[in-house]
Scaffold this motif. Sequence first.
Motif, short mmCIF file in Angstrom:
data_model
loop_
_atom_site.label_atom_id
_atom_site.label_comp_id
_atom_site.label_asym_id
_atom_site.label_seq_id
_atom_site.Cartn_x
_atom_site.Cartn_y
_atom_site.Cartn_z
N HIS A 32 0.82 -1.22 0.00
CA HIS A 32 0.00 0.00 0.00
C HIS A 32 0.85 1.27 0.00
CE1 HIS A 32 -3.94 -1.74 -0.15
NE2 HIS A 32 -3.51 -2.68 0.68
N ASN A 37 -1.08 4.55 -1.21
CA ASN A 37 -2.16 4.64 -0.22
C ASN A 37 -1.66 5.10 1.14
OD1 ASN A 37 -3.99 3.73 -2.14
ND2 ASN A 37 -3.61 1.60 -1.61
N SER A 55 -2.13 8.49 5.57
CA SER A 55 -2.74 8.11 4.31
C SER A 55 -3.34 9.33 3.61
CB SER A 55 -3.84 7.07 4.55
OG SER A 55 -4.52 6.80 3.34
N LEU A 57 -5.56 8.76 1.13
CA LEU A 57 -6.74 8.24 0.43
C LEU A 57 -7.88 9.24 0.48
CD1 LEU A 57 -6.55 4.50 1.46
CD2 LEU A 57 -6.42 5.41 -0.85
N GLU A 58 -8.74 9.20 -0.53
CA GLU A 58 -9.77 10.22 -0.71
C GLU A 58 -10.90 10.19 0.30
OE1 GLU A 58 -10.36 6.64 -3.19
OE2 GLU A 58 -8.74 8.10 -3.15
N ASN A 59 -11.18 9.04 0.91
CA ASN A 59 -12.26 8.98 1.88
C ASN A 59 -12.06 7.83 2.86
OD1 ASN A 59 -13.51 6.52 0.72
ND2 ASN A 59 -14.03 7.88 -0.98
N ARG A 60 -12.83 7.87 3.92
CA ARG A 60 -12.69 6.87 4.98
C ARG A 60 -13.05 5.47 4.51
NH1 ARG A 60 -12.53 8.17 10.80
NH2 ARG A 60 -12.31 6.16 11.83
N GLU A 61 -14.01 5.36 3.61
CA GLU A 61 -14.41 4.04 3.10
C GLU A 61 -13.24 3.36 2.37
OE1 GLU A 61 -16.30 6.87 2.57
OE2 GLU A 61 -17.73 6.40 4.16
N ALA A 62 -12.52 4.14 1.57
CA ALA A 62 -11.36 3.59 0.87
C ALA A 62 -10.29 3.16 1.86
CB ALA A 62 -10.80 4.61 -0.12
N LEU A 63 -10.10 3.96 2.90
CA LEU A 63 -9.11 3.62 3.92
C LEU A 63 -9.54 2.36 4.67
CD1 LEU A 63 -6.57 4.18 5.56
CD2 LEU A 63 -7.97 5.64 7.04
N ALA A 65 -11.27 -0.10 3.60
CA ALA A 65 -11.05 -1.26 2.73
C ALA A 65 -9.59 -1.69 2.76
CB ALA A 65 -11.48 -0.93 1.30
N VAL A 66 -8.68 -0.74 2.80
CA VAL A 66 -7.25 -1.06 2.89
C VAL A 66 -6.93 -1.68 4.25
CG1 VAL A 66 -4.95 -0.02 3.04
CG2 VAL A 66 -6.50 0.64 1.19
#
Length: 151
Positions: A32, A37, A55, A57-63, A65-66
Amino acid sequence: MFLINETLNREKIPQGKEEEFFQQHVAWFTRHFEQGNFLLVGPYTDQEMAGIMLSGLENREALEAVLKEDVYYADGMADYEVHAFKAGKIARDSDLVWRYIYGKFLLVSPFYPYPGGEYAHGALGSGGIYAGRYDSYGTHCPGNGWTAVGP
């Protein structure tokens, strides 16, 4: 941007699997990091079995998932304390962070002195070449946000 504090729960890691899981964890954060990421990863020097990740990343949901891909995520083997933040001040020599504050740029220039005590900074992104001006604290000068200066 997100700041993530990860603390491992030693008692929840299966006995005899510590090294195997640690190697999987290293492979996870390395992958990552290389994908962009994570901007920064590393262990705390004053606390065992804990570390930090930064990070872009553009939003908490993407984070989330990682994070769910981490071997320690399952069965509560680690606690993840996640904080969203917006950087207000950035050291002007910190190219690492600049490329994620304003998008995932391919190349970011260092700051160069500009008349009036300001600094010029540029970046090459997927949409072209961009330039901006900042004061000596890294704050945007009024009316001088990122401007497209080339294709």
